[in-house]
Design a protein around this motif. Structure first.
Motif, PDB file in Angstrom:
ATOM      1  N   ASN A  10       0.834  -1.202   0.000  1.00  0.00           N
ATOM      2  CA  ASN A  10       0.000   0.000   0.000  1.00  0.00           C
ATOM      3  C   ASN A  10       0.874   1.260   0.000  1.00  0.00           C
ATOM      4  O   ASN A  10       1.823   1.335  -0.775  1.00  0.00           O
ATOM      5  N   LEU A  32       4.740  -8.517  -1.720  1.00  0.00           N
ATOM      6  CA  LEU A  32       3.869  -9.522  -1.099  1.00  0.00           C
ATOM      7  C   LEU A  32       2.803  -8.795  -0.289  1.00  0.00           C
ATOM      8  O   LEU A  32       3.117  -8.077   0.674  1.00  0.00           O
ATOM      9  N   THR A  42      -6.475   4.685   0.833  1.00  0.00           N
ATOM     10  CA  THR A  42      -6.919   4.454   2.223  1.00  0.00           C
ATOM     11  C   THR A  42      -7.578   5.701   2.808  1.00  0.00           C
ATOM     12  O   THR A  42      -8.620   5.624   3.467  1.00  0.00           O
ATOM     13  N   MET A  45     -11.271   6.375   2.376  1.00  0.00           N
ATOM     14  CA  MET A  45     -12.305   5.438   2.844  1.00  0.00           C
ATOM     15  C   MET A  45     -13.423   6.082   3.659  1.00  0.00           C
ATOM     16  O   MET A  45     -14.595   5.733   3.489  1.00  0.00           O
ATOM     17  N   GLU A  80       0.431 -13.617   2.396  1.00  0.00           N
ATOM     18  CA  GLU A  80       0.752 -13.052   3.716  1.00  0.00           C
ATOM     19  C   GLU A  80       2.108 -13.564   4.196  1.00  0.00           C
ATOM     20  O   GLU A  80       2.339 -14.778   4.252  1.00  0.00           O
ATOM     21  N   SER A 110       6.751  -2.942   5.099  1.00  0.00           N
ATOM     22  CA  SER A 110       5.810  -1.812   5.156  1.00  0.00           C
ATOM     23  C   SER A 110       4.407  -2.346   5.457  1.00  0.00           C
ATOM     24  O   SER A 110       3.459  -2.151   4.699  1.00  0.00           O
ATOM     25  N   GLN A 133     -10.475   0.111   8.417  1.00  0.00           N
ATOM     26  CA  GLN A 133      -9.073  -0.137   8.135  1.00  0.00           C
ATOM     27  C   GLN A 133      -8.842  -0.765   6.769  1.00  0.00           C
ATOM     28  O   GLN A 133      -7.732  -0.780   6.271  1.00  0.00           O
ATOM     29  N   TYR A 160      -9.062  12.077  13.737  1.00  0.00           N
ATOM     30  CA  TYR A 160      -9.547  12.574  12.451  1.00  0.00           C
ATOM     31  C   TYR A 160     -10.324  11.506  11.679  1.00  0.00           C
ATOM     32  O   TYR A 160     -11.276  11.834  10.964  1.00  0.00           O
ATOM     33  N   ILE A 161      -9.994  10.235  11.847  1.00  0.00           N
ATOM     34  CA  ILE A 161     -10.737   9.195  11.118  1.00  0.00           C
ATOM     35  C   ILE A 161     -12.165   9.115  11.669  1.00  0.00           C
ATOM     36  O   ILE A 161     -13.132   9.067  10.912  1.00  0.00           O
ATOM     37  N   GLU A 164     -14.030  12.209  10.399  1.00  0.00           N
ATOM     38  CA  GLU A 164     -14.385  12.114   8.971  1.00  0.00           C
ATOM     39  C   GLU A 164     -15.543  11.128   8.781  1.00  0.00           C
ATOM     40  O   GLU A 164     -16.460  11.371   7.996  1.00  0.00           O
ATOM     41  N   LEU A 250       5.978  -9.486  12.834  1.00  0.00           N
ATOM     42  CA  LEU A 250       7.015 -10.067  11.974  1.00  0.00           C
ATOM     43  C   LEU A 250       8.393  -9.598  12.420  1.00  0.00           C
ATOM     44  O   LEU A 250       9.339 -10.391  12.532  1.00  0.00           O
ATOM     45  N   GLY A 281       6.953   3.505   7.142  1.00  0.00           N
ATOM     46  CA  GLY A 281       5.505   3.697   7.286  1.00  0.00           C
ATOM     47  C   GLY A 281       5.000   3.564   8.714  1.00  0.00           C
ATOM     48  O   GLY A 281       5.714   3.797   9.685  1.00  0.00           O
TER      49      GLY A 281
HETATM   50  P1  FAD Z   1      -0.546   0.634   4.892  1.00  0.00           P
HETATM   51  O1  FAD Z   1      -0.898   1.661   3.889  1.00  0.00           O
HETATM   52  O2  FAD Z   1      -1.530   0.299   5.935  1.00  0.00           O
HETATM   53  O3  FAD Z   1      -0.145  -0.678   4.104  1.00  0.00           O
HETATM   54  C1  FAD Z   1       0.215  -1.830   4.756  1.00  0.00           C
HETATM   55  C2  FAD Z   1      -0.094  -2.994   3.842  1.00  0.00           C
HETATM   56  O4  FAD Z   1       0.601  -4.125   4.310  1.00  0.00           O
HETATM   57  C3  FAD Z   1      -1.561  -3.359   3.837  1.00  0.00           C
HETATM   58  O5  FAD Z   1      -2.035  -3.406   2.508  1.00  0.00           O
HETATM   59  C4  FAD Z   1      -1.597  -4.724   4.513  1.00  0.00           C
HETATM   60  O6  FAD Z   1      -2.612  -5.554   3.975  1.00  0.00           O
HETATM   61  C5  FAD Z   1      -0.225  -5.255   4.189  1.00  0.00           C
HETATM   62  N1  FAD Z   1       0.292  -6.237   5.140  1.00  0.00           N
HETATM   63  C6  FAD Z   1       0.340  -6.154   6.475  1.00  0.00           C
HETATM   64  N2  FAD Z   1       0.927  -7.222   7.018  1.00  0.00           N
HETATM   65  C7  FAD Z   1       1.264  -8.016   5.989  1.00  0.00           C
HETATM   66  C8  FAD Z   1       1.914  -9.268   5.906  1.00  0.00           C
HETATM   67  N3  FAD Z   1       2.335  -9.911   6.985  1.00  0.00           N
HETATM   68  N4  FAD Z   1       2.105  -9.805   4.672  1.00  0.00           N
HETATM   69  C9  FAD Z   1       1.681  -9.155   3.558  1.00  0.00           C
HETATM   70  N5  FAD Z   1       1.053  -7.981   3.589  1.00  0.00           N
HETATM   71  C10 FAD Z   1       0.870  -7.409   4.785  1.00  0.00           C
HETATM   72  N6  FAD Z   1      -3.065   9.591   6.527  1.00  0.00           N
HETATM   73  C11 FAD Z   1      -2.941  10.889   6.147  1.00  0.00           C
HETATM   74  O7  FAD Z   1      -1.817  11.397   6.121  1.00  0.00           O
HETATM   75  N7  FAD Z   1      -4.032  11.623   5.772  1.00  0.00           N
HETATM   76  C12 FAD Z   1      -5.286  11.097   5.763  1.00  0.00           C
HETATM   77  O8  FAD Z   1      -6.254  11.776   5.409  1.00  0.00           O
HETATM   78  C13 FAD Z   1      -5.448   9.760   6.183  1.00  0.00           C
HETATM   79  N8  FAD Z   1      -6.680   9.189   6.226  1.00  0.00           N
HETATM   80  C14 FAD Z   1      -6.808   7.889   6.634  1.00  0.00           C
HETATM   81  C15 FAD Z   1      -8.078   7.336   6.698  1.00  0.00           C
HETATM   82  C16 FAD Z   1      -8.237   6.025   7.128  1.00  0.00           C
HETATM   83  C17 FAD Z   1      -9.607   5.451   7.198  1.00  0.00           C
HETATM   84  C18 FAD Z   1      -7.096   5.249   7.499  1.00  0.00           C
HETATM   85  C19 FAD Z   1      -7.258   3.834   7.974  1.00  0.00           C
HETATM   86  C20 FAD Z   1      -5.839   5.794   7.434  1.00  0.00           C
HETATM   87  C21 FAD Z   1      -5.672   7.117   7.004  1.00  0.00           C
HETATM   88  N9  FAD Z   1      -4.412   7.712   6.946  1.00  0.00           N
HETATM   89  C22 FAD Z   1      -4.279   9.021   6.552  1.00  0.00           C
HETATM   90  C23 FAD Z   1      -3.198   6.963   7.352  1.00  0.00           C
HETATM   91  C24 FAD Z   1      -2.492   6.369   6.146  1.00  0.00           C
HETATM   92  O9  FAD Z   1      -3.402   5.619   5.409  1.00  0.00           O
HETATM   93  C25 FAD Z   1      -1.338   5.496   6.626  1.00  0.00           C
HETATM   94  O10 FAD Z   1      -0.467   6.287   7.377  1.00  0.00           O
HETATM   95  C26 FAD Z   1      -0.560   4.881   5.479  1.00  0.00           C
HETATM   96  O11 FAD Z   1      -1.390   4.108   4.672  1.00  0.00           O
HETATM   97  C27 FAD Z   1       0.581   4.007   6.016  1.00  0.00           C
HETATM   98  O12 FAD Z   1       1.246   3.383   4.982  1.00  0.00           O
HETATM   99  P2  FAD Z   1       1.964   1.969   5.228  1.00  0.00           P
HETATM  100  O13 FAD Z   1       2.552   1.563   3.922  1.00  0.00           O
HETATM  101  O14 FAD Z   1       2.857   2.055   6.397  1.00  0.00           O
HETATM  102  O15 FAD Z   1       0.800   1.010   5.657  1.00  0.00           O
END
Ligand code: FAD
Length: 546
Positions: A10, A32, A42, A45, A80, A110, A133, A160-161, A164, A250, A281
C-alpha cells in the motif's frame, strides 16, 4: 539479478516499489500483499462509507495489473508473510493454504498499523462493529448504511478518522453519536483549539459524548453502546476509530529492535537492526523534529516519502530522513482543522518550556467576498521564539497556512522569521499582512516583551485584589456576545480619556473579542505606567473553552 522483497503493497510499499523500478531496471522486485488490492486510497475510505465517493473503484489508485505493467513488478496479492529469517535471508509466505519460502537480497517491511480494539464487553459478539481499516470494512459499513432500517450510527473515537466518518455518516442521513474518552476531539490539538470543533460538531447536530468511555456493546434486539456512566446509545452501525498501533509481529519474530514508541527501530536511512532489512511507514517509529524523541506518526505523507527514501538507499543512492514533524489536516463539516509540530501536552511531557499566542485572522481581505476567519495558535520557545508547533481552526486557507508554518518549523525557524515571510497576496487570497505574518507579529511581541499575556485558563485563579479584568469591547458587542463575569468595562475607543478610573495598584488585564483591541489597550496602559497583561485570544477563545 538482485531481489528486493517488499512486505505490504500500500502507501509505503507501493511507493518504494515504483521508485526502485525507476532507478533500477534490472532488479527483481517482489511485492507480497496479504490483501486483494495494492495502492488503495486508504485516506478516502471515510468518504466512501457515506456517499461522497460513490464508487469503491475510485479508491483503487492502482491495480496490481496497472502497477505490473508500468513498473514490471512481481505483485503477489493474497500472499501473507508469516515469518522472516534474517540469517537465511528468506521470508515464509502463506498463500491459498500453502506456505512457500521466498529469498531476498534486501527486505522492506511496510506492513502498516493495526487498529486498536479497546476492551469493550460484547464487542466481538456484536456483528455491526467495524474498524475503518480496509476496503472490505468500508464496504461493510456502506452496506449497513444503505440497509433498510439503519438510522443511527455510533462512532467510537474522535480522532480525524472518527470525525471524517462522523461527517460522512451524518451526510448520508444517519443520526450520529460520537464517543470520545478525552475532554476534546482531535488529540493533535490542545483543548481550547479543539473545543471549537467540539462546539461545531454539536452545532451540526452530532450527539457528542466527551470524557466518555464505551464500556460494553449489547447486541440484543437492537444494539446499544453502553458508556461507563450508564448511558445507553442505540446503534445500527458502530465505527471503531480508537487509534492504531504499529504492526510489529514479523519484526519481533525476526529479532528486530522495537523502540519506546512501539514501532520498529530504524536509522536515518530506514535500516532496521538487521542487515539488509529495512522498514517504513506506520510500522516504524521516527524521530520527532521538535523534541528529538521517538514518535509513532501513522500518516500517509511520511509513509509515502519514506518509500521513496528507502528505495534510493536500497539502490545505493545517498538519501536519509532526519525527522518527522507530524503535520495533519482534516475537514470537519464546515471547518478545517490542522496541526503541525508538537502541542502543549507533548512539550510538557518532553520537559520543554514554551509560550503560546493566538491570532484571529481572515483568510483573505475582508472586503473581498467570502473571507472566513481562522484561529492560529503558535507554540514557541519563550526566550528565543523558536517555533515548536501550530494549530489552526478555520475554513478557507487553513491548508496553506499550516503548510507554510510546517515548513518554517522543519527548517528550525522562529516566530520572527514568520513576520518577514513574503507571502502571496491579492484580495481574494490573503492580506498584505498574511495570517501567518500576523501570528508571527503576535508571538514576536510576546517574546520581545512588547506585551505580556495571560491565557484563558489563567483567569480562573486570578486574585481580584491583584488583578483587574477589563473588557474593552463596545457595549453592543458585549451585549450580543456575552461577557466574563466581574469585569470592568472601558471601551478602547475612549480609554485614553478615562485612565484615571483604573486602579494603579493592580495588574490590569484587558480583553476584547479575540485579543487585538485588548493588545492595543495593553500597550496604551503600559505606556501610561500601568502594569497590564493582555488576555491572548480574548473572550471568544475563553468562551469556546468553557
Ligand atoms: P498501509 O498503507 O496500511 O499498508 C500496509 C499494507 O501491508 C496493507 O495493505 C496490509 O494488507 C499489508 N500487510 C500487512 N501485514 C502483511 C503481511 N504480513 N504480509 C503481507 N502484507 C501485509 N493519513 C494521512 O496522512 N491523511 C489522511 O487523510 C489519512 N486518512 C486515513 C483514513 C483512514 C480510514 C485510514 C485507515 C488511514 C488514514 N491515513 C491518513 C493513514 C495512512 O493511510 C497510513 O499512514 C498509510 O497508509 C501508512 O502506509 P503503510 O505503507 O505504512 O501502511
Amino acid at each position: 539479478s538482485e531481489r528486493v522483497v517488499i512486505v505490504g503493497g500500500n502507501a509505503g510499499g507501493a511507493s518504494a516499489a515504483a521508485r526502485l523500478r525507476r532507478l533500477e531496471e534490472s532488479l527483481d522486485i517482489v511485492v507480497l500483499e496479504k490483501g486483494e488490492n495494492v495502492s488503495i486510497g486508504t485516506c478516502g475510505m471515510p468518504y466512501y462509507v457515506g456517499d461522497a465517493i460513490e464508487d469503491i473503484d475510485d479508491l483503487l489508485v492502482q491495480t496490481p495489473q496497472s502497477l505490473e505493467t508500468r513498473f514490471a513488478l512481481d505483485i503477489r496479492t493474497g500472499h501473507e508473510v508469516i515469518d522472516v529469517d534474517p540469517e537465511e535471508k528468506t521470508v515464509a509466505v502463506a498463500h491459498d493454504g500453502d506456505t512457500e519460502t521466498v529469498a531476498y537480497d534486501s527486505l522492506l517491511l511496510s506492513p502498516g498499523a493495526e487498529p486498536i480494539v479497546p476492551p469493550i464487553d460484547g464487542i466481538d459478539e456484536a456483528g455491526n462493529v467495524h474498524t475503518l481499516q480496509s476496503l472490505s470494512a468500508a464496504e461493510a459499513i456502506r452496506d449497513r448504511v444503505e440497509a433498510e432500517g439503519t438510522e443511527r450510527a455510533v462512532v467510537i473515537g474522535g480522532g480525524y478518522i472518527g470525525l471524517e466518518a462522523t461527517e460522512s455518516l451524518q451526510e448520508a442521513g444517519l443520526s450520529v453519536s460520537l464517543v470520545e474518552m478525552e475532554d476534546h476531539v482531535m488529540q493533535a490539538l490542545d483543548y481550547e483549539m479543539a473545543a471549537q470543533i467540539n462546539n461545531h460538531l454539536r452545532d451540526q447536530g452530532v450527539d457528542l459524548y466527551l470524557n466518555a468511555r464505551a464500556e460494553s456493546i449489547d447486541a440484543g434486539d437492537s444494539t446499544t453502546v453502553e458508556l461507563a456512566d450508564g448511558t445507553a446509545i442505540p446503534a445500527d452501525v458502530i465505527v471503531l476509530a480508537t487509534g492504531v498501533t504499529p504492526r510489529t509481529e514479523l519484526a519481533e519474530a525476526a529479532g528486530l529492535e522495537i523502540g519506546d514508541a512501539g514501532g520498529i527501530v530504524v536509522d536515518d536511512r530506514l535500516r532496521t537492526t538487521e542487515d539488509d532489512v529495512y522498514a517504513i511507514g506506520d510500522a516504524i517509529e521516527v524521530t520527532d523534529c521538535v523534541t528529538g524523541e521517538p514518535a509513532h506518526v501513522p500518516l500517509a505523507g511520511p509513509a509515502n516519502k519514506q518509500g521513496r527514501i528507502v528505495a534510493n538507499v536500497i539502490a545505493g543512492r545517498e538519501d536519509s530522513q532526519n525527522c518527522v514533524l507530524s503535520t495533519s489536516i482534516a475537514k470537519v463539516f464546515e471547518k478545517t482543522v490542522a496541526a503541525t509540530g508538537r502541542n502543549e501536552r507533548a512539550l510538557e511531557a518532553a520537559g520543554i518550556d514554551y509560550e503560546k499566542s493566538f491570532t484571529y485572522s481572515m483568510s483573505h481581505a475582508s472586503y473581498y467576498p467570502g473571507a472566513e476567519p481562522m484561529w492560529i495558535k503558535l507554540i514557541f520557545g519563550p526566550e528565543d521564539g523558536r517555533l515548536y508547533g501550530a494549530q489552526i481552526v478555520g475554513g478557507e486557507g487553513v491548508d496553506k497556512r499550516i503548510d507554510v508554518i510546517a515548513t518554517a518549523i522543519e527548517f528550525e525557524k522562529t516566530v520572527f522569521d514568520l513576520q518577514e515571510l513574503d507571502l502571496a497576496y491579492a484580495p481574494p487570497y490573503g492580506s498584505g499582512k498574511d495570517p501567518v505574518n500576523m501570528a508571527g507579529f503576535a508571538a514576536g511581541n510576546i517574546v520581545s516583551g512588547v506585551v505580556d499575556v495571560l491565557h484563558w485558563h489563567d483567569l480562573e485563579d486570578l486574585d481580584p485584589t491583584e488583578y483587574t479584568l477589563l473588557d474593552c469591547r463596545p457595549l453592543e458587542e458585549r451585549h450580543d456576545d456575552g461577557e466574563i463575569y466581574g469585569t470592568r468595562k472601558l471601551p478602547l475607543s475612549n480609554i485614553r480619556d478615562r485612565l484615571d478610573e483604573l486602579p494603579e495598584d493592580t495588574t490590569i488585564v484587558p480583553h476584547c473579542k479575540a485579543g487585538l483591541r485588548s493588545y492595543i489597550t495593553t500597550r496604551i496602559l503600559t505606556q501610561h505606567g500601568f502594569d497590564a497583561k493582555n488576555i491572548a485570544g480574548g473572550y471568544e477563545l475563553y468562551r469556546a473553552a468553557q
